[in-house]
Design a protein around this motif. Structure first.
Motif, mmCIF file in Angstrom:
data_model
loop_
_atom_site.group_PDB
_atom_site.id
_atom_site.type_symbol
_atom_site.label_atom_id
_atom_site.label_comp_id
_atom_site.label_asym_id
_atom_site.label_seq_id
_atom_site.Cartn_x
_atom_site.Cartn_y
_atom_site.Cartn_z
ATOM 1 N N GLN A 180 0.801 -1.229 0.118
ATOM 2 C CA GLN A 180 -0.034 0.020 -0.144
ATOM 3 C C GLN A 180 0.831 1.231 0.008
ATOM 4 N N GLY A 181 2.380 1.071 0.226
ATOM 5 C CA GLY A 181 3.098 2.459 0.309
ATOM 6 C C GLY A 181 2.453 3.102 1.877
ATOM 7 N N ILE A 182 2.575 4.262 1.786
ATOM 8 C CA ILE A 182 2.135 4.952 2.852
ATOM 9 C C ILE A 182 0.486 5.527 2.347
ATOM 10 N N SER A 183 -0.461 4.715 3.083
ATOM 11 C CA SER A 183 -1.741 5.026 2.443
ATOM 12 C C SER A 183 -2.586 5.528 3.866
ATOM 13 N N VAL A 184 -3.064 6.917 3.692
ATOM 14 C CA VAL A 184 -3.883 7.376 4.628
ATOM 15 C C VAL A 184 -5.222 7.856 4.144
ATOM 16 N N PRO A 185 -6.196 7.376 4.676
ATOM 17 C CA PRO A 185 -7.707 7.775 4.522
ATOM 18 C C PRO A 185 -7.571 9.388 4.321
ATOM 19 N N PRO A 186 -8.169 10.080 3.507
ATOM 20 C CA PRO A 186 -8.277 11.612 3.288
ATOM 21 C C PRO A 186 -8.746 12.193 4.606
ATOM 22 N N GLY A 187 -9.776 11.689 5.127
ATOM 23 C CA GLY A 187 -10.319 12.414 6.512
ATOM 24 C C GLY A 187 -9.373 12.071 7.506
ATOM 25 N N VAL A 188 -8.241 11.333 7.602
ATOM 26 C CA VAL A 188 -7.355 11.299 8.615
ATOM 27 C C VAL A 188 -6.409 12.145 8.624
ATOM 28 N N ALA A 307 -9.307 8.199 14.479
ATOM 29 C CA ALA A 307 -9.741 8.994 13.306
ATOM 30 C C ALA A 307 -10.104 7.814 12.102
ATOM 31 N N ALA A 308 -9.194 6.705 12.086
ATOM 32 C CA ALA A 308 -9.089 5.782 10.941
ATOM 33 C C ALA A 308 -10.242 4.922 10.872
ATOM 34 N N PRO A 309 -11.006 4.679 10.087
ATOM 35 C CA PRO A 309 -12.093 3.820 9.703
ATOM 36 C C PRO A 309 -11.683 2.425 9.912
ATOM 37 N N PRO A 310 -12.405 1.456 10.511
ATOM 38 C CA PRO A 310 -11.935 0.124 10.957
ATOM 39 C C PRO A 310 -11.385 -0.639 9.840
ATOM 40 N N ASP A 311 -12.128 -0.650 8.724
ATOM 41 C CA ASP A 311 -11.399 -1.592 7.561
ATOM 42 C C ASP A 311 -9.973 -1.047 6.932
ATOM 43 N N HIS A 312 -9.578 0.162 7.510
ATOM 44 C CA HIS A 312 -8.141 0.780 7.053
ATOM 45 C C HIS A 312 -7.369 1.064 8.356
ATOM 46 N N ARG A 313 -7.971 0.549 9.376
ATOM 47 C CA ARG A 313 -7.312 0.873 10.874
ATOM 48 C C ARG A 313 -5.705 0.407 10.840
ATOM 49 N N GLY A 314 -5.465 -0.932 10.420
ATOM 50 C CA GLY A 314 -4.394 -1.625 10.453
ATOM 51 C C GLY A 314 -3.482 -0.801 9.713
ATOM 52 N N GLY A 315 -3.873 -0.416 8.226
ATOM 53 C CA GLY A 315 -3.046 0.070 7.407
ATOM 54 C C GLY A 315 -2.339 1.678 7.810
ATOM 55 N N THR A 316 -3.633 2.387 8.581
ATOM 56 C CA THR A 316 -3.211 3.665 8.895
ATOM 57 C C THR A 316 -2.206 3.718 9.960
ATOM 58 N N ILE A 317 -2.311 2.712 11.058
ATOM 59 C CA ILE A 317 -1.552 2.590 12.155
ATOM 60 C C ILE A 317 -0.162 2.220 11.614
ATOM 61 N N TYR A 365 3.184 23.701 15.901
ATOM 62 C CA TYR A 365 1.891 23.633 14.939
ATOM 63 C C TYR A 365 0.872 22.687 15.775
ATOM 64 N N ALA A 366 1.079 21.607 16.520
ATOM 65 C CA ALA A 366 -0.166 21.011 17.095
ATOM 66 C C ALA A 366 -0.825 22.134 18.118
ATOM 67 N N ALA A 367 -0.136 22.950 18.590
ATOM 68 C CA ALA A 367 -0.779 23.769 19.666
ATOM 69 C C ALA A 367 -1.594 24.739 18.942
ATOM 70 N N LEU A 368 -1.115 25.323 17.661
ATOM 71 C CA LEU A 368 -1.781 26.451 17.065
ATOM 72 C C LEU A 368 -2.983 25.812 16.023
ATOM 73 N N HIS A 369 -2.875 24.510 15.797
ATOM 74 C CA HIS A 369 -3.644 23.867 14.818
ATOM 75 C C HIS A 369 -4.244 22.549 15.554
ATOM 76 N N PRO A 370 -5.124 22.639 16.534
ATOM 77 C CA PRO A 370 -5.124 21.345 17.147
ATOM 78 C C PRO A 370 -5.982 20.402 16.283
ATOM 79 N N PRO A 371 -5.310 18.835 16.463
ATOM 80 C CA PRO A 371 -5.825 18.125 15.683
ATOM 81 C C PRO A 371 -7.116 17.627 15.795
ATOM 82 N N VAL A 372 -8.265 17.510 14.605
ATOM 83 C CA VAL A 372 -9.525 17.334 14.682
ATOM 84 C C VAL A 372 -9.799 16.110 14.120
ATOM 85 N N ARG A 373 -10.477 15.176 14.781
ATOM 86 C CA ARG A 373 -10.715 13.933 13.912
ATOM 87 C C ARG A 373 -11.396 13.841 12.842
ATOM 88 N N GLY A 374 -10.901 13.144 11.824
ATOM 89 C CA GLY A 374 -11.551 13.383 10.491
ATOM 90 C C GLY A 374 -13.057 12.883 10.419
#
Length: 374
Positions: A180-188, A307-317, A365-374
């Motif tokens: 998959q390479g580095i595959s991250v769902p868009p919403g994450v 934030a990762a959907p269940p069917d892509h959780r292993g790949g995202t992690i 960056y994390a302080a100025l742009h708090p991560p929002v779950r996709g």
């Protein structure tokens, strides 16, 4: 995970036996990290398809093969082979085991499960050098006994893994690999970017202690007790586990920038220990930096896995761990190369300065742009 760091206090013995430079120590270490990254890229999402348990058992097989390489070691080729196989084991284990632990948790216990998974990662990495340092210093067969012990632990882990229920619904029987390479769902991606950069900086600190700290303790501080070297490395991973336990109290979104800030303080203490040639300052830097790394790492993993959907959780992690393990390998090889010309202390100072900048930027960056779950 303990098996991946067992050789850490033993590199000095291997240098005496085989004869190689400090750069080669970091290259041997980097081979492990490259294998981790390759396994994550090639098979990081495989457990989402075939199931968690088969991948975990395959990881145990690679880990056992690695231990056998060290038991039969007669020179650099088997040393490289052992680290390569160990990296494959860690790469398969990181994403699959983390996902399995979270999925096995009862409703309402996911946060505790995430801590168990990350604590097992960091705790295992820390116990490896502590165990090998103690056995090498106070027991017979310093280059062999610890790997026999590790094989016994692997056997126990295989039995426990075999008894676990499968958490993937309708797993397929050994389908073809689909890298998959580095595959991250868009919403994450909004969560993934700051989280992975913070993980990169934290793992760079871990890489420095795992690959170079024992040499610094022996050559610069003139402390040749292998148990002490193992304990110094263990301290940074122990602090990481403690930091992870504090993450829920701080909150994952807030813990990401706070952890980066504490990590910066730890890096400055490590740099001070290099300048002052002080073992207490080095241990203090390990404890403070490890705490910051643990805070940021668990926060990052919690945000990414949530934030990762269940069917892509292993790949995202797995993609998250790819970035993290790039942090544990690339800077360390740079330290080894610089040490050849500038000396270990100067190389360590350059490293501390560069990683401090990365950690500070990630925290800001994390302080100025708090991560929002996709």
């Amino acid at each position: 995970m303990a098996g991946t760091t067992l050789p850490t206090p033993l590199y000095g013995l291997y240098q005496e036996q085989i004869g190689f430079s400090e750069l080669m120590v970091t290259v041997v270490f980097a081979v492990y990290a490259i294998a981790v990254i390759t396994a994550l890229l090639v098979a990081g999402n495989y457990s989402d398809v075939v199931g968690r348990r088969p991948v975990l058992l395959a990881a145990m097989g690679f880990s056992a093969a690695s231990a056998c390489c060290f038991l039969l070691e007669t020179g650099l080729p088997l040393l490289f082979a052992g680290r390569l196989l160990s990296g494959c084991a860690a790469g398969l284990l990181s994403g699959a085991a983390t996902a399995a632990v979270i999925e096995l948790a009862a409703p309402g216990k996911k946060a505790r499960a995430a801590f168990a998974a990350t604590a097992a990662n960091m705790g295992g990495l820390g116990c490896g050098p502590l165990l090998s340092g103690l056995l090498a210093e106070y027991a017979p067969w310093p280059l062999h006994l610890v790997f026999w012990v590790h094989l016994g632990l692997i056997a126990v882990a295989c039995v426990l893994t075999w008894l676990l229920p499968e958490t993937v619904e309708k797993p397929r029987r050994w389908p073809r690999l689909s890298p998959q390479g580095i595959s991250v769902p868009p919403g994450v991606k909004g969560v993934f970017v700051p989280a992975s950069v913070a993980a990169f900086a934290g793992f760079a600190l871990l890489g420095l202690f795992t690959a170079v700290a024992p040499s610094f303790v022996a050559r610069t501080l003139d402390v040749h007790n292998l148990a002490v070297s193992g304990a110094v490395v263990f301290s940074v991973f122990l602090a990481s586990t403690i930091g992870q336990s504090l993450t829920p109290k701080v909150g994952a979104v807030r813990a990401l920038p706070v952890g980066c800030g504490v990590l910066v303080v730890g890096l400055l203490l490590v740099a001070s220990s290099l300048l002052a040639e002080s073992l207490p300052l080095l241990v203090l830097g390990a404890l403070v930096g490890g705490t910051g790394q643990g805070l940021a790492f668990r926060a990052a993993l919690t945000l990414v896995s949530g934030a990762a959907p269940p069917d892509h959780r292993g790949g995202t992690i797995s993609a998250f761990f790819v970035v993290a393990y790039a942090g544990i390998s690339l800077p360390v090889v740079g330290v080894g190369a610089l040490a050849m010309g500038l000396g270990l202390r100067t190389a360590g100072l350059v490293f501390a300065g560069c990683v401090t900048v990365i950690a500070a930027c990630a925290g800001a960056y994390a302080a100025l742009h708090p991560p929002v779950r996709g």
